[in-house]
Design an enzyme around this catalytic site. Structure first.
Site, PDB file in Angstrom:
ATOM      1  N   TYR A  55       0.829  -1.224   0.000  1.00 48.84           N
ATOM      2  CA  TYR A  55       0.000   0.000   0.000  1.00 48.84           C
ATOM      3  C   TYR A  55       0.856   1.263   0.000  1.00 48.84           C
ATOM      4  O   TYR A  55       0.459   2.304  -0.501  1.00 48.84           O
ATOM      5  CB  TYR A  55      -0.994  -0.027   1.170  1.00 48.84           C
ATOM      6  CG  TYR A  55      -2.115  -1.007   0.902  1.00 48.84           C
ATOM      7  CD1 TYR A  55      -2.122  -2.272   1.501  1.00 48.84           C
ATOM      8  CD2 TYR A  55      -3.116  -0.705  -0.013  1.00 48.84           C
ATOM      9  CE1 TYR A  55      -3.118  -3.195   1.212  1.00 48.84           C
ATOM     10  CE2 TYR A  55      -4.112  -1.619  -0.308  1.00 48.84           C
ATOM     11  CZ  TYR A  55      -4.105  -2.863   0.301  1.00 48.84           C
ATOM     12  OH  TYR A  55      -5.089  -3.774  -0.005  1.00 48.84           O
ATOM     13  N   ARG A  58       1.219   1.827  -3.579  1.00 49.60           N
ATOM     14  CA  ARG A  58      -0.044   2.340  -4.155  1.00 49.60           C
ATOM     15  C   ARG A  58      -0.178   3.832  -3.830  1.00 49.60           C
ATOM     16  O   ARG A  58      -0.591   4.634  -4.641  1.00 49.60           O
ATOM     17  CB  ARG A  58      -1.264   1.603  -3.577  1.00 49.60           C
ATOM     18  CG  ARG A  58      -1.318   0.109  -3.663  1.00 49.60           C
ATOM     19  CD  ARG A  58      -1.681  -0.484  -5.015  1.00 49.60           C
ATOM     20  NE  ARG A  58      -0.704  -0.323  -6.036  1.00 49.60           N
ATOM     21  CZ  ARG A  58       0.458  -0.978  -6.103  1.00 49.60           C
ATOM     22  NH1 ARG A  58       0.787  -1.854  -5.155  1.00 49.60           N
ATOM     23  NH2 ARG A  58       1.311  -0.777  -7.091  1.00 49.60           N
ATOM     24  N   GLN A  88     -15.135   2.088  -5.991  1.00 43.26           N
ATOM     25  CA  GLN A  88     -14.387   0.980  -5.386  1.00 43.26           C
ATOM     26  C   GLN A  88     -12.913   1.377  -5.269  1.00 43.26           C
ATOM     27  O   GLN A  88     -12.121   0.640  -4.693  1.00 43.26           O
ATOM     28  CB  GLN A  88     -14.513  -0.280  -6.244  1.00 43.26           C
ATOM     29  CG  GLN A  88     -15.951  -0.764  -6.413  1.00 43.26           C
ATOM     30  CD  GLN A  88     -16.064  -1.853  -7.438  1.00 43.26           C
ATOM     31  OE1 GLN A  88     -15.851  -3.036  -7.142  1.00 43.26           O
ATOM     32  NE2 GLN A  88     -16.405  -1.467  -8.656  1.00 43.26           N
ATOM     33  N   HIS A 106     -14.228   0.792  -0.633  1.00 38.31           N
ATOM     34  CA  HIS A 106     -13.082  -0.049  -0.247  1.00 38.31           C
ATOM     35  C   HIS A 106     -11.991   0.737   0.460  1.00 38.31           C
ATOM     36  O   HIS A 106     -10.856   0.277   0.538  1.00 38.31           O
ATOM     37  CB  HIS A 106     -12.519  -0.767  -1.494  1.00 38.31           C
ATOM     38  CG  HIS A 106     -13.520  -1.704  -2.088  1.00 38.31           C
ATOM     39  ND1 HIS A 106     -13.432  -2.169  -3.388  1.00 38.31           N
ATOM     40  CD2 HIS A 106     -14.657  -2.247  -1.580  1.00 38.31           C
ATOM     41  CE1 HIS A 106     -14.463  -2.977  -3.634  1.00 38.31           C
ATOM     42  NE2 HIS A 106     -15.228  -3.022  -2.554  1.00 38.31           N
ATOM     43  N   THR A 172     -15.276  -1.022 -14.132  1.00 37.45           N
ATOM     44  CA  THR A 172     -15.271  -2.095 -13.148  1.00 37.45           C
ATOM     45  C   THR A 172     -15.683  -3.406 -13.811  1.00 37.45           C
ATOM     46  O   THR A 172     -16.601  -3.466 -14.618  1.00 37.45           O
ATOM     47  CB  THR A 172     -16.207  -1.816 -11.951  1.00 37.45           C
ATOM     48  OG1 THR A 172     -16.221  -2.975 -11.085  1.00 37.45           O
ATOM     49  CG2 THR A 172     -17.615  -1.459 -12.362  1.00 37.45           C
TER      50      THR A 172
HETATM   51  N1  APR Z   1     -11.457   2.994 -19.117  1.00 34.43           N
HETATM   52  C1  APR Z   1     -12.528   2.325 -18.612  1.00 34.43           C
HETATM   53  N2  APR Z   1     -12.469   1.046 -18.154  1.00 34.43           N
HETATM   54  C2  APR Z   1     -11.270   0.432 -18.219  1.00 34.43           C
HETATM   55  C3  APR Z   1     -10.108   1.057 -18.729  1.00 34.43           C
HETATM   56  C4  APR Z   1     -10.239   2.399 -19.187  1.00 34.43           C
HETATM   57  N3  APR Z   1      -9.193   3.063 -19.693  1.00 34.43           N
HETATM   58  N4  APR Z   1      -9.074   0.172 -18.650  1.00 34.43           N
HETATM   59  C5  APR Z   1      -9.578  -0.963 -18.098  1.00 34.43           C
HETATM   60  N5  APR Z   1     -10.891  -0.812 -17.857  1.00 34.43           N
HETATM   61  C6  APR Z   1     -11.830  -1.765 -17.262  1.00 34.43           C
HETATM   62  C7  APR Z   1     -11.474  -3.222 -17.473  1.00 34.43           C
HETATM   63  O1  APR Z   1     -11.964  -3.658 -18.734  1.00 34.43           O
HETATM   64  C8  APR Z   1     -12.225  -3.878 -16.317  1.00 34.43           C
HETATM   65  O2  APR Z   1     -13.577  -4.142 -16.663  1.00 34.43           O
HETATM   66  O3  APR Z   1     -11.803  -1.587 -15.867  1.00 34.43           O
HETATM   67  C9  APR Z   1     -12.186  -2.804 -15.234  1.00 34.43           C
HETATM   68  C10 APR Z   1     -11.181  -3.104 -14.150  1.00 34.43           C
HETATM   69  O4  APR Z   1     -11.613  -4.251 -13.466  1.00 34.43           O
HETATM   70  P1  APR Z   1     -10.806  -4.701 -12.151  1.00 34.43           P
HETATM   71  O5  APR Z   1      -9.341  -4.659 -12.437  1.00 34.43           O
HETATM   72  O6  APR Z   1     -11.433  -5.978 -11.682  1.00 34.43           O
HETATM   73  O7  APR Z   1     -11.092  -3.535 -11.112  1.00 34.43           O
HETATM   74  P2  APR Z   1     -12.377  -3.350 -10.207  1.00 34.43           P
HETATM   75  O8  APR Z   1     -13.609  -3.819 -10.900  1.00 34.43           O
HETATM   76  O9  APR Z   1     -12.345  -1.936  -9.737  1.00 34.43           O
HETATM   77  O10 APR Z   1     -12.059  -4.316  -8.964  1.00 34.43           O
HETATM   78  C11 APR Z   1     -12.955  -4.252  -7.872  1.00 34.43           C
HETATM   79  O11 APR Z   1     -11.509  -5.703  -6.612  1.00 34.43           O
HETATM   80  O12 APR Z   1      -9.398  -6.287  -6.002  1.00 34.43           O
HETATM   81  C12 APR Z   1     -10.515  -5.623  -5.577  1.00 34.43           C
HETATM   82  O13 APR Z   1     -10.609  -3.923  -4.000  1.00 34.43           O
HETATM   83  C13 APR Z   1     -10.235  -4.175  -5.306  1.00 34.43           C
HETATM   84  O14 APR Z   1     -11.714  -2.306  -5.664  1.00 34.43           O
HETATM   85  C14 APR Z   1     -11.151  -3.446  -6.283  1.00 34.43           C
HETATM   86  C15 APR Z   1     -12.216  -4.478  -6.589  1.00 34.43           C
END
Ligand code: APR
Length: 230
Positions: A55, A58, A88, A106, A172
Site C-alpha cells: 500500500y 499504491r 471501489q 473499499h 469495473t
Molecule cells: N477505461 C474504462 N475502463 C477500463 C479502462 C479504461 N481506460 N481500462 C480498463 N478498464 C476496465 C477493465 O476492462 C475492467 O472491466 O476496468 C475494469 C477493471 O476491473 P478490475 O481490475 O477488476 O477492477 P475493479 O472492478 O475496480 O475491482 C474491484 O476488486 O481487487 C478488488 O478492492 C479491489 O476495488 C477493487 C475491486
C-alpha cells in the site's frame, strides 16, 4: 424543479488512464501479487510489512497521478445534476477532479487507521511503517477494506443507488461483491450507461446502454448528452 440524481459506480478502470494499475487486466496488480498476501486480514497477520509495502507503493502512485478526462467529465455533471460517486477505488482522483460527493466502498489510500479502534482514522500521505502507532499505541494499518472484511459504506451506497434517476457504471469488471451487487438496487426502468473497453456481462440488466470505450472517451460523450438534456 429539483435536479435529477445521477449515481456513478466506478472501478479501477476509471483511473487506468491516470497511470494507476487495475487489478484484473492483463497487466493488473493481481497478476503480480496474491490477494491473500497483500489484501486480506490473514495476510496482514502473517506479514504486515509486505502489506504495508504494497500500500505504500499504491500511495506513492496515487500522489504522482492526476485526474483524467473521465474523472473530470463525472465532476462536470454536478453543474446540472445531484451526483453521487460510489467508487471501489482507494485513490482521491474523483475528489481532485471536483466531485464533491464520493463514497469510497473499499477505503482510502491517503488515510491510515488504528488496529484497535476502527474509528481512529488519520490523514496519511507518507509511508506507513512497522512501529507507526495510533494514539492508543497500536500499529497503524492502511484505511482499506480488505477481502473478507465488512464494507461499512455499502448500506449508504445501496440507498443512494435505489434513489438514482440515472445510473452510470465505468471501469469495473463487476466481479467483487457486495459492490457489484449494487446494480440490483437500481430500478429496472432507470436509464443506465456502462463505459468500459471490455464490457462485462450485463445481459441480465434492463435499460442499459454499453459504450465499449475507455473512460476518457466514453464519459465525456455521455456527459455532453446528459447536460444538453437539462
Ligand atoms: N477505461 C474504462 N475502463 C477500463 C479502462 C479504461 N481506460 N481500462 C480498463 N478498464 C476496465 C477493465 O476492462 C475492467 O472491466 O476496468 C475494469 C477493471 O476491473 P478490475 O481490475 O477488476 O477492477 P475493479 O472492478 O475496480 O475491482 C474491484 O476488486 O481487487 C478488488 O478492492 C479491489 O476495488 C477493487 C475491486
Amino acid at each position: 424543479m429539483s435536479r435529477k440524481k445521477i449515481v456513478v459506480l466506478t472501478g479501477a478502470g476509471v483511473s487506468a488512464e491516470s497511470g494507476l494499475r487495475t487489478f484484473r487486466d492483463s497487466d493488473g496488480l493481481w497478476e503480480e501479487h496474491r490477494i491473500e498476501d497483500v489484501a486480506s486480514p490473514e495476510g496482514w497477520k502473517r506479514n504486515p510489512e509486505l502489506v504495508l509495502d504494497f500500500y505504500n507503493q499504491r500511495r506513492r502512485d496515487v500522489l504522482n497521478a492526476k485526474p483524467n478526462k473521465g474523472h473530470k467529465a463525472i465532476a462536470l455533471l454536478e453543474e446540472k445534476f445531484d451526483v453521487v460517486v460510489v467508487t471501489q477505488n482507494i485513490d482521491n482522483l474523483h475528489e481532485r477532479a471536483g466531485s464533491t460527493n464520493v463514497i469510497h466502498l473499499h477505503g482510502e489510500i491517503l488515510k491510515s487507521q488504528s488496529t484497535v479502534d476502527a474509528k481512529l482514522i488519520y490523514e496519511c500521505e507518507g509511508d506507513i511503517l512497522i512501529g507507526d502507532k495510533c494514539e492508543k499505541n497500536s500499529q497503524l494499518r492502511p484505511f482499506i477494506v480488505w477481502f473478507n472484511e465488512a464494507v461499512p459504506m455499502i448500506e449508504i451506497a445501496a440507498k443512494e443507488v435505489s434513489l438514482a434517476d440515472i445510473f452510470i457504471i465505468v471501469g469495473t469488471s463487476l466481479q467483487v461483491y457486495p459492490a457489484a451487487g449494487l446494480i440490483n438496487y437500481i430500478h429496472p426502468t432507470v436509464p443506465k450507461f456502462l463505459v468500459d473497453p471490455n464490457v462485462p456481462d450485463v445481459s441480465h440488466v434492463r435499460n442499459i446502454t454499453c459504450i465499449a470505450k475507455k473512460g476518457s472517451e466514453g464519459l465525456p460523450q455521455i456527459v455532453e448528452v446528459l447536460l444538453k438534456q437539462v
